[in-house]
Design a protein around this motif. Structure first.
Motif, PDB file in Angstrom:
ATOM      1  N   ARG A   1       1.419   9.043   2.035  1.00 12.62           N
ATOM      2  CA  ARG A   1       2.691   8.389   2.406  1.00 12.62           C
ATOM      3  C   ARG A   1       2.819   9.003   4.027  1.00 12.62           C
ATOM      4  NH1 ARG A   1       6.892   7.257  -2.389  1.00 12.62           N
ATOM      5  NH2 ARG A   1       5.723   5.310  -3.149  1.00 12.62           N
ATOM      6  N   LYS A   2       2.631  10.169   4.064  1.00 12.53           N
ATOM      7  CA  LYS A   2       2.886  10.910   5.450  1.00 12.53           C
ATOM      8  C   LYS A   2       2.135  10.172   6.641  1.00 12.53           C
ATOM      9  CE  LYS A   2       3.929  15.326   3.446  1.00 12.53           C
ATOM     10  NZ  LYS A   2       3.373  16.813   3.189  1.00 12.53           N
ATOM     11  N   LEU A   3       0.875   9.662   6.194  1.00  5.20           N
ATOM     12  CA  LEU A   3       0.193   9.000   7.200  1.00  5.20           C
ATOM     13  C   LEU A   3       0.905   7.528   7.306  1.00  5.20           C
ATOM     14  CD1 LEU A   3      -3.400  10.204   6.162  1.00  5.20           C
ATOM     15  CD2 LEU A   3      -2.137  10.999   7.845  1.00  5.20           C
ATOM     16  N   TRP A   4       0.794   6.908   6.156  1.00  6.07           N
ATOM     17  CA  TRP A   4       1.154   5.471   6.145  1.00  6.07           C
ATOM     18  C   TRP A   4       2.269   5.222   6.835  1.00  6.07           C
ATOM     19  CZ3 TRP A   4      -2.348   1.624   6.019  1.00  6.07           C
ATOM     20  CH2 TRP A   4      -1.780   0.298   5.425  1.00  6.07           C
TER      21      TRP A   4
ATOM     22  N   TYR B   1       0.782  -1.045  -0.083  1.00  2.00           N
ATOM     23  CA  TYR B   1       0.129  -0.181  -0.068  1.00  2.00           C
ATOM     24  C   TYR B   1       0.715   1.321   0.134  1.00  2.00           C
ATOM     25  CZ  TYR B   1      -4.482  -2.590   0.499  1.00  2.00           C
ATOM     26  OH  TYR B   1      -5.202  -3.584   0.113  1.00  2.00           O
ATOM     27  N   TRP B   2       2.060   1.230   0.506  1.00  2.00           N
ATOM     28  CA  TRP B   2       2.973   2.193   0.354  1.00  2.00           C
ATOM     29  C   TRP B   2       3.140   2.652  -1.356  1.00  2.00           C
ATOM     30  CZ3 TRP B   2       5.607   5.981   2.854  1.00  2.00           C
ATOM     31  CH2 TRP B   2       6.650   6.453   2.402  1.00  2.00           C
ATOM     32  N   ASN B   3       3.311   1.762  -2.207  1.00  2.00           N
ATOM     33  CA  ASN B   3       3.737   1.799  -3.688  1.00  2.00           C
ATOM     34  C   ASN B   3       2.249   2.137  -4.241  1.00  2.00           C
ATOM     35  OD1 ASN B   3       6.501   1.445  -3.210  1.00  2.00           O
ATOM     36  ND2 ASN B   3       6.030  -0.856  -3.292  1.00  2.00           N
ATOM     37  N   GLU B   4       1.140   1.570  -3.838  1.00  2.00           N
ATOM     38  CA  GLU B   4      -0.025   1.503  -4.512  1.00  2.00           C
ATOM     39  C   GLU B   4      -1.009   1.779  -3.482  1.00  2.00           C
ATOM     40  OE1 GLU B   4      -2.073   1.952  -7.585  1.00  2.00           O
ATOM     41  OE2 GLU B   4      -0.251   1.175  -7.928  1.00  2.00           O
ATOM     42  N   PRO B   5      -1.298   3.077  -3.368  1.00  2.00           N
ATOM     43  CA  PRO B   5      -2.566   3.622  -2.225  1.00  2.00           C
ATOM     44  C   PRO B   5      -3.693   2.846  -2.588  1.00  2.00           C
ATOM     45  CG  PRO B   5      -0.973   5.422  -3.066  1.00  2.00           C
ATOM     46  CD  PRO B   5      -0.745   4.319  -3.875  1.00  2.00           C
ATOM     47  N   PRO B   6      -4.591   2.746  -1.657  1.00  2.00           N
ATOM     48  CA  PRO B   6      -6.003   2.414  -1.998  1.00  2.00           C
ATOM     49  C   PRO B   6      -6.872   3.371  -2.710  1.00  2.00           C
ATOM     50  CG  PRO B   6      -5.789   2.805   0.454  1.00  2.00           C
ATOM     51  CD  PRO B   6      -4.473   2.938  -0.181  1.00  2.00           C
TER      52      PRO B   6
END
Length: 527
Positions: free
Chosen positions: A186-189, A70-75
């Motif tokens: 990305r700042k959240l994940w 999910y870092w590479n491909e957000p939902p």
């Protein structure tokens, strides 16, 4: 208003092109969204924690590989909606079940202005300096933010008004990408923890009310009540702690201009009801976003959360907040997860390309003295030798602390002052910050942290630091009023400072190490 309704655009989102527009929580995964904004700094910090808490509660990855996916491909927004659907009924702002509010309507509670939901106005001492002659109220969005901000930061509020799970005015530390325009996702994940690194309690199947305390009757903490230990509820309640018993007064609303965001709304919440003896969080709680202090000599003592004032310390607290300076300190769980061998920093190959955002209130009991906010660099170690890196960084800091102390003492002596001027030492910390991070970066990039590798970094640190201390002494003494001048005393004080910069234990040890690998005496190296 439901905070998880896709049609409720209660957030202000900044996009990559610099524009700001309203949005819902489901826009957080949009790659073009780079930040969530708020009319107050404490609200912005709270919004980051709320969004991280939502993701940790509804969509925690099973392991690091799942996290990387999910870092590479957000939902998509639809996927986020599916994740948050079980939580949606709990995020109504009003009703029988109301976000961050007591299940009891508290009809016999004390009525207060919603101004007192704001930490910097919510006490008698703060109200003395904040006259609220005609308080119109808070809009629904700002009321929700005020409730969440107060509950997760709650300071002491008088008899039975409980502090937050982390105590009053806790420090929050979030790992962040280096690029300011990195996506909000990305700042959240980056601060969401994979479950395989946590204990079994995180994976336990429990009622949602064990995670979101407003879904159940309040665990009252009066004489006949109970305390709330970590084992009494789910660990995720750390993100949603609710020490204060509060209910917005839905009968006292009127249209007008919101006192916080400044926008016109049909309904503003003017008052709330409250009662004391809410949830009293005791025992060894450790919030994943906060560093803690421990008593190494007595493990039975409860850990103490770091407080917001530490965000004002500049680089003097860098080591303790990023890696831990000694055995008494433990960095935030999300920071340890980022730094650990084989963790996020290693997987993402982030070498000096991440930051630590530190923020929180500096409190004096119930009084908010200041909001503190700082960003510190995070480094990935080329050597992988964290033990020697921490030891070397600790030596840098010890030299800096001693230098600042001696500078303040000798300026006081030269100027015949009754007490030290705080600005003197502060000027040293500010002026030496760049030197410190250059030295730390050298240590981080070194492939081998033996004495020779350390000496190279120390050589770029100690001589200019000594010169800076003497330069600042000259500045602070020469800018003094002429009647404070005592040339004989000034010469003696400067000589004492110079002597200390070479002969105190941390300076001497570091100087001798540099000289050993450069083949010259410490004095020759300095010249």
């Amino acid at each position: 208003m439901n905070l998880l309704d896709a049609e409720t655009a209660w957030l202000r989102l900044k996009r990559r092109d610099g524009s700001v527009s309203p949005g819902s929580v489901y826009d957080a995964a949009d790659p073009e969204v780079v930040d969530v904004l708020a009319p107050r700094a404490d609200f912005r910090g709270a919004l980051y924690q709320l969004l991280i808490g939502l993701l940790q509660t509804a969509a925690a990855p099973g392991n690091l590989n799942d996290w990387l996916g999910y870092w590479n491909e957000p939902p998509s927004a639809a996927e986020l909606e599916a994740w948050f659907a079980p939580l949606k009924p709990a995020f109504e702002l009003t009703g029988d079940t109301a976000f961050m509010q007591d299940r009891d309507l508290l009809l016999d509670g004390n009525a207060k202005s919603t101004a007192e939901l704001l930490i910097d106005t919510g006490s008698d001492s703060n109200l003395f300096f904040n006259k609220l002659a005609d308080w119109q109220g808070l809009c629904a969005g700002c009321a929700a933010q005020a409730l969440f901000t107060l509950q997760i930061n709650a300071p002491g509020g008088g008899v039975g008004h409980r502090t937050s799970l982390r105590g009053g005015g806790p420090l929050t530390t979030l790992a962040q990408p280096k690029e300011a325009d990195a996506s909000l996702w990305r700042k959240l994940w980056l601060n969401v923890l994979p479950l395989d690194g946590e204990d079994a309690a995180w994976r336990a199947e429990t009622p949602l009310s064990a995670k979101l305390p407003w879904l159940a009757a309040t665990r009252v903490s009066d004489k006949s009540g109970v305390e709330t230990l970590p084992e009494d509820v789910h660990p995720l309640q750390a993100y949603w702690s609710m020490p204060r018993r509060i209910r917005l007064d839905v009968d006292d609303v009127a249209g007008g201009v919101c006192e916080v965001c400044g926008e016109t709304h049909d309904a503003l919440y003017r008052r709330y009801r409250t009662r004391n003896y809410g949830v009293n969080y005791t025992g060894p709680w450790q919030h994943p976003l906060t560093p803690y202090l421990f008593d190494a000599k007595d493990p039975s003592k409860q850990p103490l959360s770091a407080k917001g004032g530490r965000a004002a310390g500049g680089y003097r607290h860098w080591l303790s907040l990023t890696l831990g300076e000694n055995d008494n300190e433990k960095t935030a769980r999300v920071v340890r997860d980022f730094n650990r061998k084989g963790g996020k920093a290693d997987k993402l190959k982030l070498r000096g390309e991440a930051r630590l955002w530190c923020f929180g209130y500096q409190m004096d009991n119930m009084k908010a003295e200041a909001w503190r906010d700082a960003t510190l660099p995070l480094f990935r170690l080329g050597s992988g030798d964290e033990r020697h890196f921490v030891e070397a960084a600790r030596q840098l800091l010890e030299v800096a602390r001693q230098s600042a102390l001696m500078l303040g003492d000798q300026v006081k002596k030269a100027r015949r002052m009754d007490k030290k001027e705080p600005a003197v030492e502060q000027s040293f910390w500010q002026r030496s910050e760049g030197l410190f991070y250059q030295a730390v970066e050298r240590l981080a990039e070194s492939e081998q942290l033996d004495e020779a590798g350390q000496a190279q970094a120390f050589a770029a640190w100690l001589p200019p630091l000594r010169r800076l201390a003497l330069e600042l002494f000259d500045y602070w003494v020469l800018c003094a009023p002429i009647e404070q001048m005592d040339m004989a005393g000034t010469v003696r004080a400067r000589a004492d400072l110079q002597r200390g910069l070479w002969r105190t234990k941390p300076h001497k040890i570091m100087g001798e190490l540099i000289a050993r690998y450069q083949g010259e005496s410490d004095e020759a190296v300095a010249r």
